[in-house]
Design a protein around this motif. Structure first.
Motif, mmCIF file in Angstrom:
data_model
loop_
_atom_site.group_PDB
_atom_site.id
_atom_site.type_symbol
_atom_site.label_atom_id
_atom_site.label_comp_id
_atom_site.label_asym_id
_atom_site.label_seq_id
_atom_site.Cartn_x
_atom_site.Cartn_y
_atom_site.Cartn_z
ATOM 1 N N ALA A 188 3.705 0.944 2.242
ATOM 2 C CA ALA A 188 4.296 1.118 0.908
ATOM 3 C C ALA A 188 4.660 2.575 0.648
ATOM 4 O O ALA A 188 5.677 2.877 0.002
ATOM 5 C CB ALA A 188 3.323 0.612 -0.160
ATOM 6 N N THR A 189 3.845 3.498 1.178
ATOM 7 C CA THR A 189 4.103 4.923 0.939
ATOM 8 C C THR A 189 5.393 5.380 1.635
ATOM 9 O O THR A 189 6.195 6.126 1.059
ATOM 10 C CB THR A 189 2.901 5.769 1.417
ATOM 11 N N ALA A 226 1.880 13.518 0.950
ATOM 12 C CA ALA A 226 1.197 12.285 1.360
ATOM 13 C C ALA A 226 0.275 12.530 2.555
ATOM 14 O O ALA A 226 -0.832 11.985 2.619
ATOM 15 C CB ALA A 226 2.225 11.210 1.701
ATOM 16 N N VAL A 227 0.709 13.365 3.492
ATOM 17 C CA VAL A 227 -0.028 13.503 4.754
ATOM 18 C C VAL A 227 -1.097 14.593 4.681
ATOM 19 O O VAL A 227 -2.204 14.419 5.198
ATOM 20 C CB VAL A 227 0.961 13.808 5.908
ATOM 21 N N LEU A 228 -0.782 15.714 4.025
ATOM 22 C CA LEU A 228 -1.695 16.870 4.088
ATOM 23 C C LEU A 228 -2.905 16.732 3.173
ATOM 24 O O LEU A 228 -3.948 17.315 3.420
ATOM 25 C CB LEU A 228 -0.948 18.164 3.755
ATOM 26 N N ILE A 229 -2.756 15.962 2.078
ATOM 27 C CA ILE A 229 -3.893 15.791 1.169
ATOM 28 C C ILE A 229 -4.673 14.544 1.604
ATOM 29 O O ILE A 229 -4.085 13.481 1.751
ATOM 30 C CB ILE A 229 -3.409 15.650 -0.290
ATOM 31 N N PRO A 230 -5.984 14.680 1.828
ATOM 32 C CA PRO A 230 -6.758 13.501 2.247
ATOM 33 C C PRO A 230 -7.036 12.577 1.057
ATOM 34 O O PRO A 230 -8.082 12.646 0.430
ATOM 35 C CB PRO A 230 -8.055 14.099 2.805
ATOM 36 N N TRP A 231 -6.085 11.700 0.761
ATOM 37 C CA TRP A 231 -6.204 10.835 -0.425
ATOM 38 C C TRP A 231 -7.301 9.796 -0.254
ATOM 39 O O TRP A 231 -7.948 9.410 -1.225
ATOM 40 C CB TRP A 231 -4.877 10.120 -0.686
ATOM 41 N N LEU A 232 -7.490 9.316 0.958
ATOM 42 C CA LEU A 232 -8.442 8.230 1.187
ATOM 43 C C LEU A 232 -9.530 8.709 2.146
ATOM 44 O O LEU A 232 -9.272 9.538 3.008
ATOM 45 C CB LEU A 232 -7.731 7.022 1.821
ATOM 46 N N PRO A 233 -10.760 8.176 2.012
ATOM 47 C CA PRO A 233 -11.783 8.502 3.004
ATOM 48 C C PRO A 233 -11.387 7.903 4.361
ATOM 49 O O PRO A 233 -10.581 6.980 4.416
ATOM 50 C CB PRO A 233 -13.050 7.841 2.454
ATOM 51 N N PRO A 257 -16.776 3.403 -0.539
ATOM 52 C CA PRO A 257 -15.417 3.937 -0.362
ATOM 53 C C PRO A 257 -14.924 3.853 1.085
ATOM 54 O O PRO A 257 -13.767 3.508 1.323
ATOM 55 C CB PRO A 257 -15.547 5.399 -0.817
ATOM 56 N N ASP A 258 -15.819 4.119 2.042
ATOM 57 C CA ASP A 258 -15.414 4.121 3.449
ATOM 58 C C ASP A 258 -15.113 2.712 3.976
ATOM 59 O O ASP A 258 -14.530 2.565 5.039
ATOM 60 C CB ASP A 258 -16.523 4.747 4.302
ATOM 61 N N PHE A 259 -15.562 1.689 3.252
ATOM 62 C CA PHE A 259 -15.243 0.320 3.645
ATOM 63 C C PHE A 259 -13.964 -0.168 2.949
ATOM 64 O O PHE A 259 -13.435 -1.218 3.270
ATOM 65 C CB PHE A 259 -16.396 -0.641 3.319
ATOM 66 N N GLY A 260 -13.521 0.553 1.923
ATOM 67 C CA GLY A 260 -12.197 0.319 1.356
ATOM 68 C C GLY A 260 -12.051 -0.812 0.362
ATOM 69 O O GLY A 260 -10.934 -1.118 -0.028
ATOM 70 N N GLN A 261 -13.126 -1.463 -0.033
ATOM 71 C CA GLN A 261 -12.944 -2.588 -0.952
ATOM 72 C C GLN A 261 -13.976 -2.519 -2.075
ATOM 73 O O GLN A 261 -15.037 -1.950 -1.923
ATOM 74 C CB GLN A 261 -13.143 -3.917 -0.226
#
Ligand code: CUA
Length: 332
Positions: free
Chosen positions: A48-49, A24-31, A172-176
């Motif tokens: 949730a994670t 969960a932490v090492l892979i950059p899942w989200l921008p 993507p960087d705004f998340g919605q």
């Protein structure tokens, strides 16, 4: 249960939990977040994670332990002992998930409601989508642009509409994400927290040119935003060819040296003379036709039906100015 068994299960659970946490932490899942709304979404995501990793560790430790401990011998064909359930266990595995899922639902509802709140003085931007282009109108300043320019730190309320099919706005960087649907208006609130240049992506399959339907969002300081607005307003009447080129976001798809654009979605406009020669038309007529009836002559290597046909509706003075600009490279 013996102490050794509990210890072994705890060890397995810790190993499983640590492994899942590393993934969960090492892979950059989200921008990296560039908006206040995405900060809230990221918080819900991690909330949730963390719960999921804890549950995973418990389940993995029980499964691994039992597989090792209660493994049947290869020649053991007998039935296991009959088991009649365990009320305490059943209450536990009903109550704990109920509490956790309810907590996630409450946190999500709070984030969703805050993300929909634009505050008392949002910047309003009208987003007009069509196959396959974006247009951003600033109704308070009567400015329209192919680039979404936003001042950092101020909430923006996007009012989205579509002229043809369903598109969807996504940075993507705004998340919605928010759909733009023909016939209705949808809204999206963004509060940019970082200066920079971000990609606006259409994230709803909308036709042949869907993959090319992109624009740029620029988050700048309030002062830079003010001077950008002023520059957009400068050509009064807005009929200068350069202004029309910018307002209609031609540069989102076409390279034109005079405008400093380099996009390669459509053919380069620096070679229209060659295209006109190939089509056997005077260059001005060729450019005009290509704008109002883009499928009539399609440059080799490009597909029909990608360029919007709506430019046929441009006012005549703007169309004249645009043709002149593309042919001569002089803005007004
Ligand atoms: Cu518009 Cu995909």
């Amino acid at each position: 249960m013996r102490r050794g068994s509990i210890l072994r299960m705890v060890v397995i659970g810790v190993v499983a939990g640590v492994a899942a946490s590393l993934v969960a932490v090492l892979i950059p899942w989200l921008p990296d977040s560039a908006s206040r709304e995405m900060d809230r979404i990221t918080f819900v995501y991690w909330f949730a994670t963390v719960i999921s990793i804890a549950i995973f560790a418990v389940v993995a430790s029980a499964i691994v332990y039992m597989v090792l401990k209660f493994r049947a011998a290869p020649d053991d064909d007998s039935d296991g002992p009959p088991i009649h359930g365990h009320t305490g266990l059943e209450i536990g595995w009903t109550a704990v998930p109920t509490v956790l899922v309810t907590a996630i639902a409450v946190i999500s509802a709070i984030a969703l409601s805050r993300n929909g709140n634009a505050g008392t003085n949002p910047l309003k931007v009208h987003v007009v989508t069509q196959q396959f282009a974006w247009k951003f109108e600033y109704p308070d300043s009567k400015v329209s642009s192919g680039t979404l320019v936003l001042p950092v730190g101020r909430s923006v309320e996007l009012d989205l509409e579509s002229l043809d099919v369903i598109h969807s706005f996504w940075v993507p960087d705004f998340g919605q994400k928010q759909d733009a649907v023909p016939g209705i208006h949808t809204r999206l609130v963004i509060t940019p927290t970082k200066q920079g240049t971000f990609a606006v992506i259409c994230t709803e399959l909308c036709g042949l040119g869907h993959a090319t339907m992109r624009a740029v969002a620029k988050v700048v300081t309030q002062a830079e935003y003010d001077s950008w607005l002023a520059a957009q307003k400068a050509p009064a009447g807005g009929a200068g060819g350069a202004a029309v080129f910018e307002a209609q976001s031609c540069g989102a798809c076409h390279a034109l040296a005079a405008a400093g654009t380099t996009a390669q979605v459509g053919p380069s406009l620096d070679t229209v003379a060659k295209g006109a020669q190939a089509a056997g038309l005077p260059v001005e007529q060729f450019v005009r036709e290509s704008i109002v009836d883009p499928d009539k002559v399609v440059a080799p290597g490009y597909a029909k039906g990608v360029m919007p046909k709506s430019f046929a509706g441009l006012p005549k003075d703007q169309l004249d100015a645009l043709v002149d600009y593309v042919v001569t490279g002089k803005g007004s």
